[in-house]
Design a protein around this motif. Structure first.
Motif, PDB file in Angstrom:
ATOM      1  N   PRO A   1      12.968   0.300 -26.107  1.00 17.60           N
ATOM      2  CA  PRO A   1      14.330  -0.084 -25.716  1.00 17.60           C
ATOM      3  C   PRO A   1      15.391   0.553 -26.607  1.00 17.60           C
ATOM      4  CG  PRO A   1      12.874  -1.977 -25.687  1.00 17.60           C
ATOM      5  CD  PRO A   1      12.105  -0.866 -26.330  1.00 17.60           C
ATOM      6  N   GLY A   2      16.359   1.191 -25.963  1.00 17.64           N
ATOM      7  CA  GLY A   2      17.452   1.835 -26.681  1.00 17.64           C
ATOM      8  C   GLY A   2      17.094   3.191 -27.265  1.00 17.64           C
ATOM      9  N   GLN A   3      15.820   3.549 -27.251  1.00 21.72           N
ATOM     10  CA  GLN A   3      15.378   4.802 -27.877  1.00 21.72           C
ATOM     11  C   GLN A   3      14.921   5.853 -26.865  1.00 21.72           C
ATOM     12  OE1 GLN A   3      15.757   5.075 -31.226  1.00 21.72           O
ATOM     13  NE2 GLN A   3      16.598   3.018 -31.050  1.00 21.72           N
ATOM     14  N   PHE A   4      13.964   5.482 -26.039  1.00 17.33           N
ATOM     15  CA  PHE A   4      13.454   6.463 -25.061  1.00 17.33           C
ATOM     16  C   PHE A   4      12.524   5.779 -24.060  1.00 17.33           C
ATOM     17  CE2 PHE A   4      10.354   6.567 -28.573  1.00 17.33           C
ATOM     18  CZ  PHE A   4       9.150   6.378 -27.891  1.00 17.33           C
ATOM     19  N   SER A   5      12.279   6.503 -22.963  1.00 14.68           N
ATOM     20  CA  SER A   5      11.181   6.153 -22.057  1.00 14.68           C
ATOM     21  C   SER A   5      10.263   7.359 -22.049  1.00 14.68           C
ATOM     22  CB  SER A   5      11.707   5.887 -20.650  1.00 14.68           C
ATOM     23  OG  SER A   5      12.420   7.021 -20.195  1.00 14.68           O
ATOM     24  N   VAL A   6       8.983   7.110 -21.859  1.00 13.82           N
ATOM     25  CA  VAL A   6       8.026   8.216 -21.829  1.00 13.82           C
ATOM     26  C   VAL A   6       7.068   7.990 -20.673  1.00 13.82           C
ATOM     27  CG1 VAL A   6       6.502   7.125 -23.560  1.00 13.82           C
ATOM     28  CG2 VAL A   6       6.412   9.586 -23.249  1.00 13.82           C
ATOM     29  N   ALA A   7       6.652   9.084 -20.035  1.00 18.45           N
ATOM     30  CA  ALA A   7       5.653   8.993 -18.968  1.00 18.45           C
ATOM     31  C   ALA A   7       4.638  10.095 -19.167  1.00 18.45           C
ATOM     32  CB  ALA A   7       6.317   9.133 -17.604  1.00 18.45           C
ATOM     33  N   VAL A   8       3.379   9.748 -18.989  1.00 13.19           N
ATOM     34  CA  VAL A   8       2.313  10.747 -19.102  1.00 13.19           C
ATOM     35  C   VAL A   8       1.420  10.641 -17.876  1.00 13.19           C
ATOM     36  CG1 VAL A   8       0.365  11.570 -20.484  1.00 13.19           C
ATOM     37  CG2 VAL A   8       2.395  10.687 -21.633  1.00 13.19           C
TER      38      VAL A   8
ATOM     39  N   THR B   1       0.842  -1.206   0.000  1.00 10.68           N
ATOM     40  CA  THR B   1       0.000   0.000   0.000  1.00 10.68           C
ATOM     41  C   THR B   1       0.878   1.257   0.000  1.00 10.68           C
ATOM     42  OG1 THR B   1      -1.648  -1.257   1.227  1.00 10.68           O
ATOM     43  CG2 THR B   1      -1.952   1.123   1.170  1.00 10.68           C
ATOM     44  N   ARG B   2       1.962   1.204   0.778  1.00 15.19           N
ATOM     45  CA  ARG B   2       2.881   2.344   0.836  1.00 15.19           C
ATOM     46  C   ARG B   2       3.595   2.547  -0.510  1.00 15.19           C
ATOM     47  NH1 ARG B   2       6.903   1.931   5.789  1.00 15.19           N
ATOM     48  NH2 ARG B   2       5.402   0.333   6.394  1.00 15.19           N
ATOM     49  N   GLN B   3       4.005   1.452  -1.133  1.00 14.97           N
ATOM     50  CA  GLN B   3       4.711   1.618  -2.425  1.00 14.97           C
ATOM     51  C   GLN B   3       3.784   2.247  -3.463  1.00 14.97           C
ATOM     52  OE1 GLN B   3       5.841  -2.458  -3.807  1.00 14.97           O
ATOM     53  NE2 GLN B   3       4.386  -2.172  -5.464  1.00 14.97           N
ATOM     54  N   CYS B   4       2.492   1.908  -3.399  1.00 17.46           N
ATOM     55  CA  CYS B   4       1.529   2.485  -4.343  1.00 17.46           C
ATOM     56  C   CYS B   4       1.288   3.971  -4.065  1.00 17.46           C
ATOM     57  CB  CYS B   4       0.194   1.737  -4.268  1.00 17.46           C
ATOM     58  SG  CYS B   4       0.278   0.066  -4.935  1.00 17.46           S
ATOM     59  N   SER B   5       1.585   4.413  -2.845  1.00 20.46           N
ATOM     60  CA  SER B   5       1.336   5.807  -2.446  1.00 20.46           C
ATOM     61  C   SER B   5       2.554   6.695  -2.613  1.00 20.46           C
ATOM     62  CB  SER B   5       0.881   5.847  -0.981  1.00 20.46           C
ATOM     63  OG  SER B   5      -0.179   4.945  -0.771  1.00 20.46           O
ATOM     64  N   VAL B   6       3.616   6.176  -3.180  1.00 23.52           N
ATOM     65  CA  VAL B   6       4.820   6.992  -3.395  1.00 23.52           C
ATOM     66  C   VAL B   6       4.493   8.132  -4.369  1.00 23.52           C
ATOM     67  CG1 VAL B   6       7.125   6.966  -4.492  1.00 23.52           C
ATOM     68  CG2 VAL B   6       6.513   5.208  -2.811  1.00 23.52           C
ATOM     69  N   ALA B   7       4.936   9.325  -3.994  1.00 23.93           N
ATOM     70  CA  ALA B   7       4.684  10.513  -4.828  1.00 23.93           C
ATOM     71  C   ALA B   7       5.723  10.607  -5.934  1.00 23.93           C
ATOM     72  CB  ALA B   7       4.749  11.771  -3.960  1.00 23.93           C
ATOM     73  N   VAL B   8       5.238  10.739  -7.141  1.00 25.46           N
ATOM     74  CA  VAL B   8       6.128  10.923  -8.294  1.00 25.46           C
ATOM     75  C   VAL B   8       5.549  12.018  -9.189  1.00 25.46           C
ATOM     76  CG1 VAL B   8       7.122   8.594  -8.441  1.00 25.46           C
ATOM     77  CG2 VAL B   8       4.906   9.071  -9.534  1.00 25.46           C
ATOM     78  N   THR B   9       6.374  12.517 -10.069  1.00 28.72           N
ATOM     79  CA  THR B   9       5.904  13.419 -11.116  1.00 28.72           C
ATOM     80  C   THR B   9       6.058  12.667 -12.442  1.00 28.72           C
ATOM     81  OG1 THR B   9       8.096  14.309 -11.563  1.00 28.72           O
ATOM     82  CG2 THR B   9       6.815  15.393  -9.817  1.00 28.72           C
ATOM     83  N   ALA B  10       5.490  13.215 -13.498  1.00 26.75           N
ATOM     84  CA  ALA B  10       5.670  12.586 -14.820  1.00 26.75           C
ATOM     85  C   ALA B  10       7.155  12.559 -15.170  1.00 26.75           C
ATOM     86  CB  ALA B  10       4.876  13.340 -15.876  1.00 26.75           C
ATOM     87  N   LYS B  11       7.864  13.630 -14.769  1.00 23.54           N
ATOM     88  CA  LYS B  11       9.304  13.670 -15.063  1.00 23.54           C
ATOM     89  C   LYS B  11      10.038  12.556 -14.303  1.00 23.54           C
ATOM     90  CE  LYS B  11      11.255  17.841 -14.967  1.00 23.54           C
ATOM     91  NZ  LYS B  11      11.954  18.917 -14.258  1.00 23.54           N
ATOM     92  N   ASP B  12       9.677  12.372 -13.015  1.00 30.78           N
ATOM     93  CA  ASP B  12      10.289  11.272 -12.239  1.00 30.78           C
ATOM     94  C   ASP B  12      10.076   9.943 -12.940  1.00 30.78           C
ATOM     95  OD1 ASP B  12      11.148  12.746  -9.973  1.00 30.78           O
ATOM     96  OD2 ASP B  12       9.159  12.588  -9.037  1.00 30.78           O
ATOM     97  N   LEU B  13       8.827   9.707 -13.366  1.00 26.42           N
ATOM     98  CA  LEU B  13       8.507   8.389 -13.950  1.00 26.42           C
ATOM     99  C   LEU B  13       9.276   8.143 -15.243  1.00 26.42           C
ATOM    100  CD1 LEU B  13       4.655   7.910 -13.430  1.00 26.42           C
ATOM    101  CD2 LEU B  13       6.518   6.694 -12.287  1.00 26.42           C
ATOM    102  N   ALA B  14       9.409   9.201 -16.055  1.00 27.59           N
ATOM    103  CA  ALA B  14      10.170   9.023 -17.305  1.00 27.59           C
ATOM    104  C   ALA B  14      11.630   8.721 -16.980  1.00 27.59           C
ATOM    105  CB  ALA B  14      10.038  10.269 -18.175  1.00 27.59           C
TER     106      ALA B  14
END
Ligand code: DON
Length: 338
Positions: free
Chosen positions: A301-308, A223-236
């Motif tokens: 893979p090898g190109q980019f990661s993206v987060a929205v 439950t705690r891991q699901c509640s971790v605060a991230v931004t789109a930039k963090d996720l990318a």
């Protein structure tokens, strides 16, 4: 010196090579690519910013209160360049996207075989919180990206007590984000107060010997891991480790083996968007993972990661605008892995 036909063409060839090296590679090959990625990100934002279908998750009450207008896009290339547009510094809960990073840690700690034997890796084809998925499989095998498999994966992690397990997991997430993340306390409390369905799933797994530790402790860590605060930039940035074969593009440090990266991406492909994973693979062709907080990551893979990030979801619990934006970006950047 008399210039023969041969020497003239030799000099012409060398001059041409110098011209290509000096002018074409640095100015005409690299710079347009940089401009092109930012253009594509801007286009994706503009294309979908005016429409916002779907609805916030509300089975975790705190998620219903998140402003559904947020829309942020971030893309990271393996050389560490970051492209952004919109609400990319807005924090939200990572939710099920956490499952891929926990899976990565479990694989590094216990080996890929343990995940296969003790959790399973086949797509369930059913909702992320399905009890039927467990019941209908004779081996009680699920996968680490549905709630059952994700909680079982947490139960496999090293750490004899709550503090030890959490500190290792939190430090692992921080390495991917390249900064210290924190827990959104309102989301953590809201989900802790309402997670009886997840508790029932964990107990069901216990009854089949498919849970590997204390229910209270591991449910709480999950439950705690699901509640971790991230931004789109963090996720990318976090997902960029998967795009760069296990090496962090911003630090140059290897966080996981390339074998395990391939396996995480395989599970993302077959189960990252739950019962819609097949359609996603067919249409977009990128390993991806969603969370009910409104985030989606995808990896080329090898190109980019993206987060929205965009909080409104479809019936399967996947952000609608995030899917649309990533679909558009993947298409424009010709990124379909298949
Ligand atoms: O356990 C849950 O239901 C949530 N903490 C996470 C579910 C989730 O994010 C599903 N993803 N789309």
């Amino acid at each position: 010196m008399k210039l023969t036909h041969y020497t003239v063409s030799k000099y012409a060839l060398i001059s041409l090579q110098i011209l290509v090296l000096v002018f074409v590679s640095p100015l005409h090959a690299k710079a347009p690519q940089k401009i092109q990625i930012q253009t594509v990100i801007d286009e994706a934002y503009n294309k979908f910013s005016q429409q916002n279908p779907g609805k916030n998750a509300d089975y975790i009450p705190a998620l219903a209160k998140v402003d559904s207008a947020y829309f942020g896009l971030a893309l990271v290339t393996p050389d560490g360049k970051i492209y952004t547009k919109g609400d990319v510094d807005q924090s939200f809960s990572i939710q099920s996207i956490s499952k891929v990073f926990t899976l990565a840690l479990a694989m590094e700690e216990k080996g890929a075989q343990t995940i296969l034997d003790k959790v399973g890796v086949n797509a369930t084809g059913l909702a992320f919180n399905s009890v039927t998925a467990i019941e209908q499989n004779p081996a009680r095998s699920v996968n680490p990206l549905v709630n059952a498999g994700a909680m079982a994966t947490v139960s496999l992690l090293d750490g004899s007590n709550d503090k030890a397990k959490w500190s290792t997991l939190a430090a692992w997430y921080d390495k991917f984000a390249n900064r210290q993340l924190s827990v959104l306390q309102d989301v953590y409390k809201s989900e802790s107060d309402t997670n009886s369905h997840n508790r029932a799933i964990a107990e069901l797994l216990v009854s089949y010997d498919r849970f590997y530790g204390d229910v209270d402790l591991n449910l709480d860590i999950y439950t705690r891991q699901c509640s971790v605060a991230v931004t789109a930039k963090d996720l990318a940035i976090m997902a960029s480790v998967f795009a760069n074969n296990g090496v962090h593009p911003l630090t140059g440090k290897r966080l996981m083996s390339s074998d395990n990266v391939a396996r995480v991406l395989a599970v993302m492909t077959t189960a990252g968007l739950y019962e819609n994973s097949g359609q996603w693979a067919y249409q977009v062709g990128l390993p991806a993972k969603s969370g009910v907080g409104g985030g989606i990551i995808a990896v080329s893979p090898g190109q980019f990661s993206v987060a929205v990030f965009s909080p409104r979801l479809d019936a399967a619990g996947n952000s609608i605008r995030a899917q649309q934006a990533i679909d558009y970006i993947a298409e424009q950047l010709d990124a379909n892995v298949f």
